[in-house]
Scaffold this motif. Structure first.
Motif, PDB file in Angstrom:
ATOM      1  N   TRP A  18      34.172 -28.702 -18.548  1.00  0.00           N
ATOM      2  CA  TRP A  18      34.065 -28.409 -19.981  1.00  0.00           C
ATOM      3  C   TRP A  18      32.723 -27.773 -20.294  1.00  0.00           C
ATOM      4  CZ3 TRP A  18      37.604 -29.751 -23.944  1.00  0.00           C
ATOM      5  CH2 TRP A  18      38.736 -30.442 -23.497  1.00  0.00           C
ATOM      6  N   PHE A  19      32.722 -26.991 -21.357  1.00  0.00           N
ATOM      7  CA  PHE A  19      31.445 -26.461 -21.835  1.00  0.00           C
ATOM      8  C   PHE A  19      30.692 -27.531 -22.629  1.00  0.00           C
ATOM      9  CE2 PHE A  19      33.353 -22.182 -21.348  1.00  0.00           C
ATOM     10  CZ  PHE A  19      32.359 -21.672 -20.518  1.00  0.00           C
ATOM     11  N   VAL A  20      29.402 -27.584 -22.392  1.00  0.00           N
ATOM     12  CA  VAL A  20      28.550 -28.524 -23.112  1.00  0.00           C
ATOM     13  C   VAL A  20      27.460 -27.706 -23.794  1.00  0.00           C
ATOM     14  CG1 VAL A  20      27.002 -30.514 -22.861  1.00  0.00           C
ATOM     15  CG2 VAL A  20      28.959 -30.263 -21.323  1.00  0.00           C
ATOM     16  N   PHE A  21      27.122 -28.089 -25.009  1.00  0.00           N
ATOM     17  CA  PHE A  21      26.023 -27.411 -25.707  1.00  0.00           C
ATOM     18  C   PHE A  21      24.780 -28.271 -25.677  1.00  0.00           C
ATOM     19  CE2 PHE A  21      29.656 -25.285 -27.485  1.00  0.00           C
ATOM     20  CZ  PHE A  21      29.207 -23.972 -27.614  1.00  0.00           C
ATOM     21  N   GLN A  22      23.664 -27.619 -25.400  1.00  0.00           N
ATOM     22  CA  GLN A  22      22.388 -28.298 -25.517  1.00  0.00           C
ATOM     23  C   GLN A  22      21.601 -27.640 -26.638  1.00  0.00           C
ATOM     24  OE1 GLN A  22      20.577 -28.585 -21.569  1.00  0.00           O
ATOM     25  NE2 GLN A  22      21.024 -30.763 -21.783  1.00  0.00           N
ATOM     26  N   TRP A  23      20.909 -28.468 -27.374  1.00  0.00           N
ATOM     27  CA  TRP A  23      20.215 -28.001 -28.579  1.00  0.00           C
ATOM     28  C   TRP A  23      18.719 -28.186 -28.434  1.00  0.00           C
ATOM     29  CZ3 TRP A  23      23.323 -25.662 -32.086  1.00  0.00           C
ATOM     30  CH2 TRP A  23      24.697 -25.919 -31.951  1.00  0.00           C
ATOM     31  N   LYS A  24      18.018 -27.244 -29.019  1.00  0.00           N
ATOM     32  CA  LYS A  24      16.569 -27.238 -28.891  1.00  0.00           C
ATOM     33  C   LYS A  24      15.964 -26.794 -30.226  1.00  0.00           C
ATOM     34  CE  LYS A  24      13.361 -25.298 -25.445  1.00  0.00           C
ATOM     35  NZ  LYS A  24      12.418 -24.493 -26.200  1.00  0.00           N
ATOM     36  N   LEU A  25      14.876 -27.432 -30.605  1.00  0.00           N
ATOM     37  CA  LEU A  25      14.183 -26.997 -31.822  1.00  0.00           C
ATOM     38  C   LEU A  25      13.522 -25.640 -31.585  1.00  0.00           C
ATOM     39  CD1 LEU A  25      11.899 -29.700 -33.463  1.00  0.00           C
ATOM     40  CD2 LEU A  25      13.858 -28.567 -34.478  1.00  0.00           C
ATOM     41  N   GLN A  26      13.466 -24.841 -32.630  1.00  0.00           N
ATOM     42  CA  GLN A  26      12.792 -23.538 -32.541  1.00  0.00           C
ATOM     43  C   GLN A  26      11.605 -23.528 -33.499  1.00  0.00           C
ATOM     44  OE1 GLN A  26      15.541 -20.182 -31.366  1.00  0.00           O
ATOM     45  NE2 GLN A  26      16.308 -20.780 -33.371  1.00  0.00           N
ATOM     46  N   PRO A  27      10.472 -24.011 -33.038  1.00  0.00           N
ATOM     47  CA  PRO A  27       9.346 -24.158 -33.967  1.00  0.00           C
ATOM     48  C   PRO A  27       8.879 -22.859 -34.594  1.00  0.00           C
ATOM     49  CG  PRO A  27       8.643 -24.530 -31.710  1.00  0.00           C
ATOM     50  CD  PRO A  27      10.128 -24.442 -31.684  1.00  0.00           C
ATOM     51  N   GLU A  28       9.008 -21.749 -33.879  1.00  0.00           N
ATOM     52  CA  GLU A  28       8.544 -20.489 -34.461  1.00  0.00           C
ATOM     53  C   GLU A  28       9.394 -20.119 -35.679  1.00  0.00           C
ATOM     54  OE1 GLU A  28       9.823 -20.991 -31.571  1.00  0.00           O
ATOM     55  OE2 GLU A  28      11.479 -19.620 -31.231  1.00  0.00           O
ATOM     56  N   LEU A  29      10.642 -20.575 -35.670  1.00  0.00           N
ATOM     57  CA  LEU A  29      11.488 -20.292 -36.822  1.00  0.00           C
ATOM     58  C   LEU A  29      11.280 -21.309 -37.932  1.00  0.00           C
ATOM     59  CD1 LEU A  29      14.650 -19.065 -34.980  1.00  0.00           C
ATOM     60  CD2 LEU A  29      12.868 -17.738 -36.085  1.00  0.00           C
ATOM     61  N   VAL A  30      10.780 -22.477 -37.542  1.00  0.00           N
ATOM     62  CA  VAL A  30      10.395 -23.453 -38.567  1.00  0.00           C
ATOM     63  C   VAL A  30       9.298 -22.835 -39.429  1.00  0.00           C
ATOM     64  CG1 VAL A  30       9.345 -25.697 -38.993  1.00  0.00           C
ATOM     65  CG2 VAL A  30      11.025 -25.450 -37.167  1.00  0.00           C
ATOM     66  N   GLU A  31       8.366 -22.173 -38.758  1.00  0.00           N
ATOM     67  CA  GLU A  31       7.284 -21.488 -39.477  1.00  0.00           C
ATOM     68  C   GLU A  31       7.861 -20.446 -40.449  1.00  0.00           C
ATOM     69  OE1 GLU A  31       3.520 -20.219 -40.691  1.00  0.00           O
ATOM     70  OE2 GLU A  31       4.184 -22.059 -39.735  1.00  0.00           O
ATOM     71  N   GLY A  32       8.849 -19.696 -39.988  1.00  0.00           N
ATOM     72  CA  GLY A  32       9.495 -18.701 -40.844  1.00  0.00           C
ATOM     73  C   GLY A  32      10.153 -19.346 -42.055  1.00  0.00           C
ATOM     74  N   PHE A  33      10.763 -20.493 -41.829  1.00  0.00           N
ATOM     75  CA  PHE A  33      11.417 -21.216 -42.916  1.00  0.00           C
ATOM     76  C   PHE A  33      10.386 -21.642 -43.968  1.00  0.00           C
ATOM     77  CE2 PHE A  33      13.216 -24.995 -44.904  1.00  0.00           C
ATOM     78  CZ  PHE A  33      14.496 -24.571 -45.199  1.00  0.00           C
ATOM     79  N   VAL A  34       9.250 -22.151 -43.483  1.00  0.00           N
ATOM     80  CA  VAL A  34       8.178 -22.560 -44.398  1.00  0.00           C
ATOM     81  C   VAL A  34       7.697 -21.361 -45.211  1.00  0.00           C
ATOM     82  CG1 VAL A  34       5.799 -23.411 -44.539  1.00  0.00           C
ATOM     83  CG2 VAL A  34       7.392 -24.459 -42.937  1.00  0.00           C
ATOM     84  N   GLN A  35       7.497 -20.230 -44.535  1.00  0.00           N
ATOM     85  CA  GLN A  35       7.025 -19.027 -45.221  1.00  0.00           C
ATOM     86  C   GLN A  35       8.023 -18.592 -46.291  1.00  0.00           C
ATOM     87  OE1 GLN A  35       3.882 -19.149 -44.178  1.00  0.00           O
ATOM     88  NE2 GLN A  35       3.719 -16.981 -43.846  1.00  0.00           N
ATOM     89  N   SER A  36       9.303 -18.635 -45.951  1.00  0.00           N
ATOM     90  CA  SER A  36      10.281 -18.160 -46.927  1.00  0.00           C
ATOM     91  C   SER A  36      10.398 -19.135 -48.103  1.00  0.00           C
ATOM     92  CB  SER A  36      11.631 -17.867 -46.284  1.00  0.00           C
ATOM     93  OG  SER A  36      12.334 -19.042 -46.058  1.00  0.00           O
ATOM     94  N   MET A  37      10.193 -20.435 -47.845  1.00  0.00           N
ATOM     95  CA  MET A  37      10.166 -21.398 -48.963  1.00  0.00           C
ATOM     96  C   MET A  37       8.974 -21.120 -49.867  1.00  0.00           C
ATOM     97  SD  MET A  37      11.531 -25.194 -48.327  1.00  0.00           S
ATOM     98  CE  MET A  37      10.007 -25.808 -47.692  1.00  0.00           C
ATOM     99  N   LYS A  38       7.825 -20.849 -49.240  1.00  0.00           N
ATOM    100  CA  LYS A  38       6.628 -20.565 -50.036  1.00  0.00           C
ATOM    101  C   LYS A  38       6.815 -19.301 -50.865  1.00  0.00           C
ATOM    102  CE  LYS A  38       3.077 -22.838 -47.273  1.00  0.00           C
ATOM    103  NZ  LYS A  38       2.060 -22.611 -46.225  1.00  0.00           N
ATOM    104  N   GLN A  39       7.475 -18.291 -50.275  1.00  0.00           N
ATOM    105  CA  GLN A  39       7.753 -17.054 -51.012  1.00  0.00           C
ATOM    106  C   GLN A  39       8.595 -17.336 -52.254  1.00  0.00           C
ATOM    107  OE1 GLN A  39       6.600 -14.131 -50.678  1.00  0.00           O
ATOM    108  NE2 GLN A  39       6.134 -13.665 -48.542  1.00  0.00           N
ATOM    109  N   LYS A  40       9.612 -18.193 -52.060  1.00  0.00           N
ATOM    110  CA  LYS A  40      10.496 -18.521 -53.188  1.00  0.00           C
ATOM    111  C   LYS A  40       9.731 -19.249 -54.285  1.00  0.00           C
ATOM    112  CE  LYS A  40      14.799 -18.755 -50.641  1.00  0.00           C
ATOM    113  NZ  LYS A  40      15.544 -19.688 -49.800  1.00  0.00           N
ATOM    114  N   ILE A  41       8.886 -20.193 -53.852  1.00  0.00           N
ATOM    115  CA  ILE A  41       8.094 -20.954 -54.827  1.00  0.00           C
ATOM    116  C   ILE A  41       7.148 -20.009 -55.572  1.00  0.00           C
ATOM    117  CG2 ILE A  41       6.305 -22.730 -55.088  1.00  0.00           C
ATOM    118  CD1 ILE A  41       7.646 -24.125 -52.607  1.00  0.00           C
ATOM    119  N   LEU A  42       6.510 -19.122 -54.816  1.00  0.00           N
ATOM    120  CA  LEU A  42       5.571 -18.175 -55.425  1.00  0.00           C
ATOM    121  C   LEU A  42       6.273 -17.310 -56.468  1.00  0.00           C
ATOM    122  CD1 LEU A  42       2.780 -16.852 -55.551  1.00  0.00           C
ATOM    123  CD2 LEU A  42       3.411 -15.459 -53.577  1.00  0.00           C
ATOM    124  N   LYS A  43       7.460 -16.853 -56.125  1.00  0.00           N
ATOM    125  CA  LYS A  43       8.218 -16.026 -57.056  1.00  0.00           C
ATOM    126  C   LYS A  43       8.508 -16.789 -58.356  1.00  0.00           C
ATOM    127  CE  LYS A  43      12.328 -13.167 -56.923  1.00  0.00           C
ATOM    128  NZ  LYS A  43      13.611 -12.976 -56.254  1.00  0.00           N
TER     129      LYS A  43
END
Ligand code: ZN
Length: 170
Positions: A76-101
């Motif tokens: 069977w196929f199994v999925f393994q999951w991993k955090l992507q911290p560099e994209l966490v940073e992107g998420f924070v930036q985009s939240m800040k952009q929304k707040i700033l707006k």
């Protein structure tokens, strides 16, 4: 590996996306290892189906990535999951952009309007136009509406906008 993101920010984002269960799961994933949904269920004590739901939510925000491999025993196929911290940073930036707006819109509104208030801290401020319609009576307590000095509000908003602009390097 997580130089730009402190744990607190990471957990706050996890909580916004998937509540306390997401926080528990992200805490397990923080060391950068790969996990299956079943691993995470064992480690956190959260039911497999609930772990899966949280993982999909994190995946929708690109905060985790998956890798698929075939289990040699079952085929069977199994999925393994991993955090992507560099994209966490992107998420924070985009939240800040929304707040700033939002803050900029609010600031423009505060700058462009005169406000009236009855003086009772539990009652809302109203714009001049609304005050006219209300014949200068507070919509909540019926008290007399007087001009309200919103400069402290404007100053606080300007400060917050400047801070965010600096953080976002704008
Ligand atoms: Zn009032």
């Amino acid at each position: 590996m997580y130089a730009n993101i402190n744990d607190e920010v990471l957990y706050t984002i996890a909580k916004i996306i998937g509540g306390d269960e997401a926080v528990a799961i992200v805490k397990e994933m923080k060391n950068g290892e790969e996990f299956t949904v079943e691993d995470l269920a064992l480690r956190t004590g959260i039911r497999v189906n609930d772990v899966r739901k949280v993982i999909y939510k994190l995946y929708n925000h690109s905060l985790v990535a998956s890798r698929r491999f075939r289990n040699p025993e079952t085929g069977w196929f199994v999925f393994q999951w991993k955090l992507q911290p560099e994209l966490v940073e992107g998420f924070v930036q985009s939240m800040k952009q929304k707040i700033l707006k939002k803050l900029r819109i609010r600031l423009e509104y505060e700058r462009g309007h005169e406000f009236y208030h009855c003086g009772n801290p539990n009652c809302p401020k109203v714009s001049f136009e609304e005050a006219m319609e209300l014949v200068f009576r507070c919509p909540k307590c019926g008290g007399f509406l007087r001009p309200y000095d919103n400069r402290p509000v404007i100053e606080a908003l300007e400060k917050k906008v400047r801070e965010l602009e600096e953080e976002l390097d704008q």
